[in-house]
Design an enzyme around this catalytic site. Structure first.
Site, PDB file in Angstrom:
ATOM      1  N   ASP A 117      45.068  37.701  39.210  1.00  0.00           N
ATOM      2  CA  ASP A 117      43.996  38.472  38.580  1.00  0.00           C
ATOM      3  C   ASP A 117      44.151  38.383  37.066  1.00  0.00           C
ATOM      4  O   ASP A 117      45.046  38.996  36.483  1.00  0.00           O
ATOM      5  CB  ASP A 117      44.057  39.932  39.025  1.00  0.00           C
ATOM      6  CG  ASP A 117      43.743  40.092  40.500  1.00  0.00           C
ATOM      7  OD1 ASP A 117      42.651  39.682  40.920  1.00  0.00           O
ATOM      8  OD2 ASP A 117      44.592  40.629  41.233  1.00  0.00           O
TER       9      ASP A 117
ATOM     10  N   ASP B 229      38.174  42.184  48.209  1.00  0.00           N
ATOM     11  CA  ASP B 229      39.308  42.496  47.335  1.00  0.00           C
ATOM     12  C   ASP B 229      39.196  43.944  46.894  1.00  0.00           C
ATOM     13  O   ASP B 229      38.222  44.321  46.253  1.00  0.00           O
ATOM     14  CB  ASP B 229      39.285  41.558  46.124  1.00  0.00           C
ATOM     15  CG  ASP B 229      40.466  41.773  45.187  1.00  0.00           C
ATOM     16  OD1 ASP B 229      41.300  42.655  45.454  1.00  0.00           O
ATOM     17  OD2 ASP B 229      40.560  41.030  44.196  1.00  0.00           O
TER      18      ASP B 229
END
Length: 237
Positions: free
Chosen positions: A45, A185
């Site tokens: 990320d 997610d």
């Protein structure tokens, strides 16, 4: 079986851990442990403190751990106007690059740029974004990521209200006969994976639920995969 479930039934379940909860001082070891646990990919990320209120790591950090594992990497670019980062992420060893529709002034162009590098292109949608935001780029992507939390921080509560969005996207993908995965997610764990999978998701990003499992990563990955497979098979016709 529902349209969403039936169209996803032939697609394998994939477990893709986020490394946000890992000890960053031992990131290479964490990635090795995840690979040993049987994950399908590892997600990085990448946050810029602008598109989301957090900062994480860049291409150099990803590249530093690439040589320690063979499992594929994906970069989830939570950054404003991510085009400039795309080549750096691919050079760092990411086979998939995910960009947010909301962060790109010219989304079609950015996804084309990803494809030109030879990587798989994917588009992500924030919780408040409608599924239609991805409709006109589905022909360019290998995957659509539906955020089930507001991006920026790990450990947030799963937003079950995103499941209709998953169903809508899966129906559209089916109707158009596209070869596109559907990823979720945010807040994915043993208690939430069934809803996401039954709604049509086949790629599951998990962070806290994996790293906090008292029985270890291998148990966490196996349990999540089993629960997802069971949820998909339990969807009524």
């Amino acid at each position: 079986m529902t349209d969403a479930a039936s169209s996803a039934a032939h697609r394998p379940i994939e477990i893709v851990p986020s490394v946000l909860p890992a000890d960053f001082s031992r990131l290479g070891e964490a990635c090795q442990a995840l690979e040993k646990a049987g994950v399908d990919r590892i997600q990085f990320d990448v946050m810029d403190g602008r598109f989301v209120p957090n900062l994480t790591f860049g291409a150099d950090v990803i590249a530093s751990v690439r040589e320690h594992v063979s499992v594929p990497f994906e970069a989830h670019l939570m950054v404003h106007e991510p085009a400039w980062l795309v080549p750096h992420m691919v050079e760092a060893g990411c086979q998939t690059v995910i960009v947010h529709a909301e962060a790109c002034t010219h989304l079609h162009r950015v996804l084309g740029q990803v494809l030109e590098t030879g990587a798989r292109a994917a588009v992500a949608l924030n919780p408040a974004s409608p599924p239609e935001l991805a409709e006109y780029v589905l022909d360019l992507v290998s995957m659509v990521l539906v955020m089930t939390v507001n991006p920026g921080f790990g450990g947030q509560r799963y937003l079950a209200t995103m499941e209709p969005k998953l169903r809508s996207l899966r129906r559209t993908i089916l109707e158009r006969g596209l070869d596109v995965d559907l990823e979720v997610d945010g807040g994915i764990g043993p208690g939430t994976v069934a809803g996401a999978t039954a709604a049509g998701a086949n790629v599951l990003v998990a962070g806290s639920a994996l790293f906090r499992d008292e029985q270890g990563l291998e148990h966490a990955v196996s349990e999540l995969r089993s629960l997802a497979e069971a949820a998909r098979s339990d969807v009524p016709a």
